[in-house]
Design a protein around this motif. Structure first.
Motif, PDB file in Angstrom:
ATOM      1  N   THR A  52     -13.479  -5.527   4.861  1.00 11.85           N
ATOM      2  CA  THR A  52     -12.478  -5.071   5.813  1.00 11.85           C
ATOM      3  C   THR A  52     -11.712  -6.277   6.315  1.00 11.85           C
ATOM      4  O   THR A  52     -12.138  -7.416   6.124  1.00 11.85           O
ATOM      5  CB  THR A  52     -13.130  -4.295   6.980  1.00 11.85           C
ATOM      6  N   CYS A  53     -10.593  -6.026   6.964  1.00 13.72           N
ATOM      7  CA  CYS A  53      -9.845  -7.133   7.554  1.00 13.72           C
ATOM      8  C   CYS A  53      -9.272  -6.701   8.886  1.00 13.72           C
ATOM      9  O   CYS A  53      -9.127  -5.518   9.171  1.00 13.72           O
ATOM     10  CB  CYS A  53      -8.745  -7.630   6.615  1.00 13.72           C
ATOM     11  N   SER A  54      -8.964  -7.683   9.689  1.00 13.61           N
ATOM     12  CA  SER A  54      -8.368  -7.422  10.990  1.00 13.61           C
ATOM     13  C   SER A  54      -7.514  -8.623  11.361  1.00 13.61           C
ATOM     14  O   SER A  54      -7.599  -9.678  10.741  1.00 13.61           O
ATOM     15  CB  SER A  54      -9.452  -7.184  12.049  1.00 13.61           C
ATOM     16  N   THR A  55      -6.686  -8.431  12.385  1.00 14.69           N
ATOM     17  CA  THR A  55      -5.876  -9.547  12.848  1.00 14.69           C
ATOM     18  C   THR A  55      -6.763 -10.524  13.599  1.00 14.69           C
ATOM     19  O   THR A  55      -7.812 -10.142  14.131  1.00 14.69           O
ATOM     20  CB  THR A  55      -4.735  -9.072  13.759  1.00 14.69           C
ATOM     21  N   GLU A  56      -6.337 -11.748  13.617  1.00 17.88           N
ATOM     22  CA  GLU A  56      -7.120 -12.805  14.281  1.00 17.88           C
ATOM     23  C   GLU A  56      -7.396 -12.510  15.745  1.00 17.88           C
ATOM     24  O   GLU A  56      -8.412 -12.929  16.280  1.00 17.88           O
ATOM     25  CB  GLU A  56      -6.344 -14.118  14.242  1.00 17.88           C
ATOM     26  N   THR A 104     -13.672 -14.990   5.953  1.00 22.42           N
ATOM     27  CA  THR A 104     -12.659 -15.989   5.629  1.00 22.42           C
ATOM     28  C   THR A 104     -11.386 -15.635   6.384  1.00 22.42           C
ATOM     29  O   THR A 104     -11.211 -14.494   6.830  1.00 22.42           O
ATOM     30  CB  THR A 104     -12.360 -16.040   4.114  1.00 22.42           C
ATOM     31  N   HIS A 105     -10.521 -16.598   6.532  1.00 23.00           N
ATOM     32  CA  HIS A 105      -9.222 -16.368   7.166  1.00 23.00           C
ATOM     33  C   HIS A 105      -8.146 -16.640   6.129  1.00 23.00           C
ATOM     34  O   HIS A 105      -8.152 -17.694   5.485  1.00 23.00           O
ATOM     35  CB  HIS A 105      -9.060 -17.250   8.401  1.00 23.00           C
ATOM     36  N   ARG A 106      -7.253 -15.642   5.964  1.00 23.92           N
ATOM     37  CA  ARG A 106      -6.177 -15.744   4.976  1.00 23.92           C
ATOM     38  C   ARG A 106      -4.916 -15.121   5.553  1.00 23.92           C
ATOM     39  O   ARG A 106      -4.992 -14.179   6.342  1.00 23.92           O
ATOM     40  CB  ARG A 106      -6.512 -14.957   3.706  1.00 23.92           C
ATOM     41  N   ARG A 107      -3.806 -15.603   5.101  1.00 32.06           N
ATOM     42  CA  ARG A 107      -2.543 -14.968   5.457  1.00 32.06           C
ATOM     43  C   ARG A 107      -2.429 -13.663   4.660  1.00 32.06           C
ATOM     44  O   ARG A 107      -3.033 -13.513   3.601  1.00 32.06           O
ATOM     45  CB  ARG A 107      -1.373 -15.885   5.146  1.00 32.06           C
ATOM     46  N   PHE A 108      -1.641 -12.740   5.174  1.00 32.72           N
ATOM     47  CA  PHE A 108      -1.468 -11.432   4.543  1.00 32.72           C
ATOM     48  C   PHE A 108      -1.177 -11.577   3.046  1.00 32.72           C
ATOM     49  O   PHE A 108      -1.805 -10.928   2.217  1.00 32.72           O
ATOM     50  CB  PHE A 108      -0.334 -10.665   5.239  1.00 32.72           C
ATOM     51  N   GLY A 109      -0.234 -12.440   2.704  1.00 34.27           N
ATOM     52  CA  GLY A 109       0.166 -12.624   1.314  1.00 34.27           C
ATOM     53  C   GLY A 109      -0.854 -13.345   0.450  1.00 34.27           C
ATOM     54  O   GLY A 109      -0.694 -13.412  -0.766  1.00 34.27           O
ATOM     55  N   ALA A 150      -0.704  -0.113   2.112  1.00 32.52           N
ATOM     56  CA  ALA A 150      -1.475   0.552   3.172  1.00 32.52           C
ATOM     57  C   ALA A 150      -1.636  -0.345   4.391  1.00 32.52           C
ATOM     58  O   ALA A 150      -1.521   0.115   5.532  1.00 32.52           O
ATOM     59  CB  ALA A 150      -2.850   0.964   2.637  1.00 32.52           C
ATOM     60  N   HIS A 151      -1.882  -1.635   4.178  1.00 35.31           N
ATOM     61  CA  HIS A 151      -2.072  -2.536   5.311  1.00 35.31           C
ATOM     62  C   HIS A 151      -0.761  -2.929   5.978  1.00 35.31           C
ATOM     63  O   HIS A 151      -0.733  -3.158   7.186  1.00 35.31           O
ATOM     64  CB  HIS A 151      -2.903  -3.752   4.884  1.00 35.31           C
ATOM     65  N   LEU A 152       0.326  -2.952   5.221  1.00 38.66           N
ATOM     66  CA  LEU A 152       1.637  -3.157   5.842  1.00 38.66           C
ATOM     67  C   LEU A 152       1.900  -2.009   6.817  1.00 38.66           C
ATOM     68  O   LEU A 152       2.290  -2.237   7.963  1.00 38.66           O
ATOM     69  CB  LEU A 152       2.716  -3.221   4.760  1.00 38.66           C
ATOM     70  N   ARG A 153       1.654  -0.763   6.369  1.00 43.44           N
ATOM     71  CA  ARG A 153       1.851   0.393   7.256  1.00 43.44           C
ATOM     72  C   ARG A 153       0.922   0.324   8.463  1.00 43.44           C
ATOM     73  O   ARG A 153       1.340   0.564   9.600  1.00 43.44           O
ATOM     74  CB  ARG A 153       1.605   1.702   6.493  1.00 43.44           C
ATOM     75  N   GLU A 211     -13.359  -9.946   5.929  1.00 40.06           N
ATOM     76  CA  GLU A 211     -14.816  -9.899   6.039  1.00 40.06           C
ATOM     77  C   GLU A 211     -15.419  -9.028   4.939  1.00 40.06           C
ATOM     78  O   GLU A 211     -14.948  -7.922   4.692  1.00 40.06           O
ATOM     79  CB  GLU A 211     -15.171  -9.313   7.405  1.00 40.06           C
ATOM     80  N   ARG A 212     -16.431  -9.553   4.308  1.00 40.22           N
ATOM     81  CA  ARG A 212     -17.247  -8.753   3.391  1.00 40.22           C
ATOM     82  C   ARG A 212     -18.543  -8.414   4.125  1.00 40.22           C
ATOM     83  O   ARG A 212     -19.016  -9.194   4.950  1.00 40.22           O
ATOM     84  CB  ARG A 212     -17.522  -9.517   2.106  1.00 40.22           C
TER      85      ARG A 212
END
Length: 136
Positions: free
Chosen positions: A38-42, A73-78, A101-104, A121-122
């Motif tokens: 999953t991912c989330s904003t910082e 890990t921390h990554r930029r959207f792209g 889906a994540h852009l929306r 995050e895994r």
């Protein structure tokens, strides 16, 4: 949280997504072993560390399972890659689906920027609570 085993009652809890429907859809993928990331904003309060366990709630706020973070890990959207998109388990599991889906999703939250930083995050499923079928 009397329906949560004693050993987990001190854990933080959360529901995936931004609606009860999305929470249930994503939880079902976790329970089936399809969604392992999953991912989330910082800036979201659910930042995690490897080894940390969480109670996952369904769309009604009912505890359904426990997951354990295995990698953060921390990554930029792209910078999110196809392997991570696949592990998120959504749609056809492709990077193209993940991006759309994540852009929306992040646009609905008012947070989308092409260069936004994400906490990626895994996790692994630790325990499913009794009668944890997602209501249809």
């Amino acid at each position: 949280m009397s329906d949560v085993p004693e050993k987990y009652r001190s854990l933080r809890s959360f529901a995936f997504g931004d609606s009860p429907t999305l929470a249930d859809e994503l939880l079902e993928l976790v329970l089936k072993g399809i969604k392992t990331a999953t991912c989330s904003t910082e800036d979201e309060p659910n930042s995690s560390t490897p080894g940390e366990r969480w109670i996952v709630l369904d769309g009604r706020g009912t505890p359904r399972c426990v997951i354990e973070s295995t990698e953060v890990t921390h990554r930029r959207f792209g910078e999110v890659d196809a392997a991570f998109a696949h592990d998120e388990g959504e749609g056809d599991r492709s990077l193209a689906y993940w991006r759309e889906a994540h852009l929306r999703y992040f646009t609905r939250l008012g947070k989308f920027r092409e260069d936004m930083m994400l906490m990626c995050e895994r996790f692994r499923l630790v325990e499913v609570f009794a009668d944890s079928r997602v209501a249809s």
